[in-house]
Write an enzyme that holds these catalytic residues in place. Sequence first.
Site, short mmCIF file in Angstrom:
data_model
loop_
_atom_site.label_atom_id
_atom_site.label_comp_id
_atom_site.label_asym_id
_atom_site.label_seq_id
_atom_site.Cartn_x
_atom_site.Cartn_y
_atom_site.Cartn_z
N GLU A 111 40.37 18.95 48.04
CA GLU A 111 41.56 19.76 47.33
C GLU A 111 42.73 19.96 48.17
OE1 GLU A 111 39.16 22.75 45.39
OE2 GLU A 111 38.17 21.44 44.26
N GLY A 222 33.24 34.57 47.67
CA GLY A 222 31.99 35.07 47.60
C GLY A 222 31.19 36.02 46.22
N ALA A 223 32.06 36.20 45.32
CA ALA A 223 31.86 36.84 44.32
C ALA A 223 30.33 36.63 43.71
CB ALA A 223 32.83 36.98 43.12
N GLU A 224 30.19 35.31 43.55
CA GLU A 224 29.12 34.80 43.01
C GLU A 224 27.61 35.36 43.95
OE1 GLU A 224 31.80 32.91 42.52
OE2 GLU A 224 31.64 33.77 40.42
N THR A 271 39.15 36.93 46.73
CA THR A 271 40.42 36.50 46.76
C THR A 271 40.93 35.26 47.28
OG1 THR A 271 40.19 37.74 48.99
CG2 THR A 271 40.76 39.13 47.26
N ASP A 333 33.42 35.36 33.89
CA ASP A 333 33.80 34.72 35.24
C ASP A 333 35.32 34.23 35.32
OD1 ASP A 333 33.77 33.52 37.82
OD2 ASP A 333 32.54 31.84 37.23
N ASN A 419 42.65 26.99 36.43
CA ASN A 419 41.79 27.50 37.80
C ASN A 419 42.53 27.48 39.01
OD1 ASN A 419 39.22 27.24 39.56
ND2 ASN A 419 38.25 27.24 37.48
N TRP A 420 41.99 26.77 40.03
CA TRP A 420 42.78 27.09 41.51
C TRP A 420 43.84 26.12 41.41
CZ3 TRP A 420 43.08 22.36 43.93
CH2 TRP A 420 42.44 21.46 43.65
#
Lengths: 563, 273
Positions: A111, A222-224, A271, A333, A419-420
Amino acid sequence: MIRFAAFRPSGRPARPEPRRSRGIIRGLLACAIAAPGCQGAPEGSSPEGTPDQTHVPFERLVNADAEPHNWLTYSGNYASHRYSRLDQIDRSNVGGLRVLWAYQMDDGIIETTPIAVDGILYVTEPPSTVSALDARSGRQLWTWSPEMGPDVLNIGFPRVNRGVAVLDSTVFVGTLDAHLVALDARSGAVRWDVEVGDNAIGFSLTLAPLTVKDKVIVGVSGAEAGVRGYIDAYDAETGELAWRTYTIPAPGEPGSETWGGNSWETGGGSTWLTGSYDPELDLLYWPIGNPAPDWNGDVRPGDNLYTDCLLALDPDTGEMIWYFQFTPHDTHDWDANQIQVLLDAEWEGEPRKLVVTANRNAFYYVLDRETGEFLHGREYSKQTWAEGLDENGRPIVIPGTDPTEEGVLVWPSLQGAANWFSPSYSPRTGLFYQPTRIMGAVYFKADVEYVPGQPYTGGGEQALRGEEASGAIKALDALTGELVWEFPLLSPPWSGAMATAGDLVFGGDNEGNIFALDAETGEPLWNFQSGGAVRSGPMSYEVDGRQRIVSSAGGTLFVFGLD
Amino acid sequence: MRQGANGNARFGLAILGAAVALAASPLAAQEALAFSDVELERGQRLYQAHCGRCHGVLGMGGEGPGLAVSRLPRAPDHAAVIDIIRDGIPGTGMPGLRATILPDEEAALVAAHVISLRQAQLVEIPGDPERGREVFETTGVCYSCHIVEGRGVGIGPELTGIGMRRGPEYLRASLVDPSAELPVFRSGARSGFAQYLPLRAVTRDGTVYEGMRANEDAFTVQLVTATGSIVSLRKADLAELEKRFGHSLMPATASLSGEDIDNLIAYLASLGG
């Protein structure tokens, strides 16, 4: 904790590869080892008197548009336009584009957006390797990999890296085990290595850092895993932490009233995508991710600030100047970790500084970037969760769209309409090119208990697949979000887009095509079947006076040109 | 008789017990007994959630094969079932379920339930496979589009081993009303896309191509005609591209008697079994 390469009292040793054949590189390496922080040659020249290819002071980053032969930041400039001012390849000749060289990486998803500095490409390889390549030939100049065990956690995302940042003579990379490492741009030798977060409880770094003035700014994933997210700034010379801004307020801090009980402690708000920067306003714009647990909002009553927000920060102190929340109390999400595009335009007769974004929740937003004021928003892709946005930009949520134990079908899917992967903005067309995922999902809610280092998600989804989902490159009017044209894709894409001054838009699809569209009409003008799914950050640079187009696909980085 | 029927038995010990039972006796069916009733019930619920859609909630099969049979050729024991759950079966619709979707402990419970299903042996197939073979070769003219063990014409799906990939009810539906539902890819890059989708493409100069989709992307489409020709087309050259969902090139077997169909299903179910 800061770990200098030369002292390295404990922890992970640096492992630069021994591919250095030139005396100049050996000499600088010796310098780096003898005195960490030594910047080697004086600005603008090497010890041998040749132009210094690896010196990128802050001023060059601010004026990146003035050197279109290079690509100096993740999104090409601080305004995150992902737009190349090179125009050698245009609508008349793009049909002759062919592969000039390819660089094959180890297994994994690519990516990365290469950074191009005066004939050198700095790329990352999955999971956290950095390589410097000869931009003319693709031959590797040096490579560096962190030593990470197989037990490194990546909870909620693949083992990817999106690229490096440069400043002065240093290359900065975030690693999957949540370190930020500064490498000498000529040799890959480690100048310093700091731990940004504890990987054992789910912190990782996958984003390209952003260098602003004398600092390196990074965000965390790391939110998941139920982390409490933050944005960090490190001194580029020493690696010392300059400031840390938490995205979830502690009790008593502004916004803490939007979290019930102790839910803030595990509230997510990661973030993980590179922000934007306005040098004139001296404001940093950073998008914030989803609340945790993702799909069970019962345990975190309230709007859950500052998850799914855009934050404007003082880059010197990390102080929050304003915020705007796209998805209050998100249960799908829908991180706001999309690229924030800065543009100046006339708005209702007045010149105005804007920030625009196509959010994962399927709405397009126009904000005043001085104040955070909501100016305009509209749906840009199929969604079934909101009737629209109110005058403040807050979504008017349709009841019954939260996940349940039985499952609820909602558009977009948890991967969102965006998304990203990067959009692109062309100042020539005034269009915002958004690779768009048109996909619904059945969302499920489940009970969940926080266990450090374990997934903390509270449900999941079953996305629609095959013919029931699709994708498109959508060209939106950047000021209104209205669709101007779209180019259909067979399946929801994972690749970014790049517009050029040749009035082309480059993109990629899951079926293996790297392609060019007419930036004004969307007409397909060129495509290359790479044989591997494209999850690329496309970019362009120039070497030997010739324009190059770069896109990855499968495990390979491809470089295209006309010659 | 249940070994270790203590509902509080720790999972690790249960698995150890299973391994010992397996080592001690080739009768792998005993190993499922190392799980408590509570664990087996949980395994059943997990099975229904993760596997029921294709293998049937009761294990009687569907789009995937029935598992309530006396013998699973690919998965003779508990460990082999876990391997298949983890890795899937390449070339079939069986996807691998990673630990993020089904943690190790749960995979072991699902496998225990699958093993226990064989005792139920619910899958009953009326019909005579030998007579079904005759129908297949004669009145059914199935070889004109399908290959079985190397013989036939490869227009439609290969049927070698089809009994290990599809349940009897799925086979029946495919015979009686083939247009009702096209098979879809269940794994890989094309997961979820229809297989054997009939296409009608008209080029800008008016040439018409009809056939089944072999593949497609944003720029190209590849199809196989009814005579087996492979046609490669660029979408830029097409005036029209019709995707004929709700149609199958497979003819409905209306001319066959109910008994013939039963026999045909029995024959197909026996293939690869």
